[in-house]
Design a protein around this motif. Structure first.
Motif, PDB file in Angstrom:
ATOM      1  N   GLN A  93       2.641 -15.704 -17.657  1.00 20.31           N
ATOM      2  CA  GLN A  93       1.924 -14.758 -16.798  1.00 20.31           C
ATOM      3  C   GLN A  93       2.488 -14.759 -15.386  1.00 20.31           C
ATOM      4  N   HIS A  94       3.042 -15.873 -14.946  1.00 16.05           N
ATOM      5  CA  HIS A  94       3.606 -15.922 -13.599  1.00 16.05           C
ATOM      6  C   HIS A  94       4.661 -14.844 -13.408  1.00 16.05           C
ATOM      7  N   ALA A  95       5.603 -14.777 -14.335  1.00 14.57           N
ATOM      8  CA  ALA A  95       6.672 -13.776 -14.217  1.00 14.57           C
ATOM      9  C   ALA A  95       6.102 -12.367 -14.270  1.00 14.57           C
ATOM     10  N   GLU A  96       5.144 -12.152 -15.145  1.00 17.30           N
ATOM     11  CA  GLU A  96       4.531 -10.825 -15.260  1.00 17.30           C
ATOM     12  C   GLU A  96       3.800 -10.442 -13.979  1.00 17.30           C
ATOM     13  N   LEU A  97       3.092 -11.393 -13.391  1.00 15.75           N
ATOM     14  CA  LEU A  97       2.354 -11.105 -12.168  1.00 15.75           C
ATOM     15  C   LEU A  97       3.286 -10.862 -10.980  1.00 15.75           C
ATOM     16  N   VAL A  98       4.325 -11.670 -10.866  1.00 17.28           N
ATOM     17  CA  VAL A  98       5.298 -11.446  -9.785  1.00 17.28           C
ATOM     18  C   VAL A  98       5.943 -10.074  -9.960  1.00 17.28           C
ATOM     19  N   ASP A  99       6.315  -9.735 -11.185  1.00 14.28           N
ATOM     20  CA  ASP A  99       6.897  -8.409 -11.435  1.00 14.28           C
ATOM     21  C   ASP A  99       5.921  -7.299 -11.045  1.00 14.28           C
ATOM     22  N   GLY A 100       4.644  -7.491 -11.355  1.00 16.97           N
ATOM     23  CA  GLY A 100       3.640  -6.490 -11.004  1.00 16.97           C
ATOM     24  C   GLY A 100       3.507  -6.308  -9.509  1.00 16.97           C
ATOM     25  N   VAL A 101       3.497  -7.411  -8.768  1.00 12.40           N
ATOM     26  CA  VAL A 101       3.391  -7.330  -7.309  1.00 12.40           C
ATOM     27  C   VAL A 101       4.642  -6.667  -6.733  1.00 12.40           C
ATOM     28  N   VAL A 102       5.814  -7.089  -7.202  1.00  8.80           N
ATOM     29  CA  VAL A 102       7.072  -6.535  -6.688  1.00  8.80           C
ATOM     30  C   VAL A 102       7.153  -5.038  -6.987  1.00  8.80           C
ATOM     31  N   THR A 103       6.788  -4.637  -8.191  1.00  7.41           N
ATOM     32  CA  THR A 103       6.838  -3.223  -8.563  1.00  7.41           C
ATOM     33  C   THR A 103       5.906  -2.387  -7.691  1.00  7.41           C
ATOM     34  N   LEU A 104       4.684  -2.872  -7.471  1.00  9.23           N
ATOM     35  CA  LEU A 104       3.749  -2.133  -6.627  1.00  9.23           C
ATOM     36  C   LEU A 104       4.231  -2.119  -5.178  1.00  9.23           C
ATOM     37  N   LEU A 105       4.785  -3.215  -4.713  1.00  5.82           N
ATOM     38  CA  LEU A 105       5.325  -3.274  -3.354  1.00  5.82           C
ATOM     39  C   LEU A 105       6.457  -2.262  -3.183  1.00  5.82           C
ATOM     40  N   GLU A 106       7.355  -2.199  -4.153  1.00  2.00           N
ATOM     41  CA  GLU A 106       8.452  -1.223  -4.089  1.00  2.00           C
ATOM     42  C   GLU A 106       7.909   0.206  -4.084  1.00  2.00           C
ATOM     43  N   ASP A 107       6.887   0.444  -4.889  1.00  6.27           N
ATOM     44  CA  ASP A 107       6.273   1.760  -4.946  1.00  6.27           C
ATOM     45  C   ASP A 107       5.690   2.138  -3.586  1.00  6.27           C
ATOM     46  N   VAL A 108       4.972   1.204  -2.979  1.00  2.72           N
ATOM     47  CA  VAL A 108       4.370   1.451  -1.661  1.00  2.72           C
ATOM     48  C   VAL A 108       5.461   1.695  -0.623  1.00  2.72           C
ATOM     49  N   GLU A 109       6.525   0.921  -0.661  1.00  2.50           N
ATOM     50  CA  GLU A 109       7.605   1.084   0.310  1.00  2.50           C
ATOM     51  C   GLU A 109       8.300   2.429   0.145  1.00  2.50           C
ATOM     52  N   GLN A 110       8.353   2.953  -1.065  1.00  2.81           N
ATOM     53  CA  GLN A 110       8.992   4.250  -1.295  1.00  2.81           C
ATOM     54  C   GLN A 110       8.127   5.415  -0.823  1.00  2.81           C
ATOM     55  N   GLN A 111       6.840   5.170  -0.600  1.00  4.35           N
ATOM     56  CA  GLN A 111       5.950   6.233  -0.136  1.00  4.35           C
ATOM     57  C   GLN A 111       6.367   6.727   1.240  1.00  4.35           C
ATOM     58  N   ASP A 112       6.884   5.830   2.073  1.00  4.26           N
ATOM     59  CA  ASP A 112       7.409   6.196   3.390  1.00  4.26           C
ATOM     60  C   ASP A 112       6.437   7.073   4.172  1.00  4.26           C
ATOM     61  N   GLY A 113       5.164   6.658   4.185  1.00  2.00           N
ATOM     62  CA  GLY A 113       4.174   7.386   4.962  1.00  2.00           C
ATOM     63  C   GLY A 113       3.554   8.580   4.261  1.00  2.00           C
ATOM     64  N   ARG A 114       4.075   8.953   3.100  1.00  2.00           N
ATOM     65  CA  ARG A 114       3.530  10.094   2.363  1.00  2.00           C
ATOM     66  C   ARG A 114       2.423   9.597   1.438  1.00  2.00           C
ATOM     67  N   THR A 115       1.213   9.865   1.806  1.00  2.00           N
ATOM     68  CA  THR A 115       0.103   9.394   0.987  1.00  2.00           C
ATOM     69  C   THR A 115      -0.928  10.489   0.794  1.00  2.00           C
ATOM     70  N   GLY A 116      -0.664  11.320  -0.168  1.00  2.00           N
ATOM     71  CA  GLY A 116      -1.676  12.297  -0.543  1.00  2.00           C
ATOM     72  C   GLY A 116      -2.726  11.600  -1.389  1.00  2.00           C
ATOM     73  N   ALA A 117      -3.774  12.308  -1.698  1.00  2.00           N
ATOM     74  CA  ALA A 117      -4.881  11.735  -2.473  1.00  2.00           C
ATOM     75  C   ALA A 117      -4.409  11.189  -3.816  1.00  2.00           C
ATOM     76  N   ALA A 118      -3.485  11.879  -4.456  1.00  2.00           N
ATOM     77  CA  ALA A 118      -2.996  11.425  -5.768  1.00  2.00           C
ATOM     78  C   ALA A 118      -2.233  10.112  -5.641  1.00  2.00           C
ATOM     79  N   GLU A 119      -1.413   9.975  -4.601  1.00  2.00           N
ATOM     80  CA  GLU A 119      -0.646   8.744  -4.410  1.00  2.00           C
ATOM     81  C   GLU A 119      -1.569   7.579  -4.087  1.00  2.00           C
ATOM     82  N   VAL A 120      -2.551   7.821  -3.242  1.00  2.00           N
ATOM     83  CA  VAL A 120      -3.509   6.768  -2.896  1.00  2.00           C
ATOM     84  C   VAL A 120      -4.262   6.318  -4.145  1.00  2.00           C
ATOM     85  N   ALA A 121      -4.719   7.274  -4.924  1.00  2.00           N
ATOM     86  CA  ALA A 121      -5.462   6.945  -6.150  1.00  2.00           C
ATOM     87  C   ALA A 121      -4.595   6.133  -7.112  1.00  2.00           C
ATOM     88  N   ARG A 122      -3.338   6.514  -7.248  1.00  2.00           N
ATOM     89  CA  ARG A 122      -2.436   5.795  -8.154  1.00  2.00           C
ATOM     90  C   ARG A 122      -2.194   4.369  -7.674  1.00  2.00           C
TER      91      ARG A 122
END
Length: 157
Positions: A93-122
């Motif tokens: 689970q450690h590897a899975e959880l780290v991957d989950g955090v990293v993936t979400l972090l990368e997703d947030v970083e790619q938003q680059d300030g663009r946060t419509g309601a759909a992006e926030v909800a996702r």
């Protein structure tokens, strides 16, 4: 990892409180209002994810060990070999959880300030699922340590 088991358990207990606080910070960041505050909202979520990732990496070092130094999981398996399967699942689970955090972090970083309601909800949905997995992992770990030593590592200060 400290040399004595009681010192190791105390170190894990203290760090569990930090990990709980990091998860709580992420929950607070996700729950903060986002409309009209997209950039600020993303900054808070990103910071909370980075804190959670750092704390989770320390958690892995304490439980799995570093280099030739065994962690708590090795001690648990020595004390209660019957728990080897549960310990193995926790380590996976450690590897899975780290991957989950990293993936979400990368997703947030790619938003680059663009946060419509759909992006926030996702991001909120993904973050909330991730938090649920972290909580279940902590619960499983508490159970394994208790089964091995009859010690409640809780996570409270």
């Amino acid at each position: 990892m400290p040399t004595s088991l009681s010192a190791a358990l105390e170190q894990v207990r203290r760090h569990r409180a930090e990990l709980r606080d990091s998860a709580s910070a992420l929950e607070s960041a996700l729950a903060a209002p986002a409309p009209g505050r997209g950039s600020l909202w993303l900054v808070r979520v990103r910071a909370a994810l980075m804190e959670l990732l750092a704390d989770f990496r320390v958690h892995i070092e304490l439980t799995e060990g570093v280099g030739q130094t065994p962690g708590l999981y090795a001690d648990v398996q020595r004390a209660a070999p019957r728990l080897a399967g549960a310990v193995g699942r926790l380590a996976c689970q450690h590897a899975e959880l780290v991957d989950g955090v990293v993936t979400l972090l990368e997703d947030v970083e790619q938003q680059d300030g663009r946060t419509g309601a759909a992006e926030v909800a996702r991001v909120r949905d993904e973050g909330t699922r991730l938090l649920g997995r972290v909580v279940r992992h902590r619960q499983g770990e508490s159970d394994v340590v208790y089964e091995a030593y009859q010690v409640d590592i809780g996570g409270e200060n």
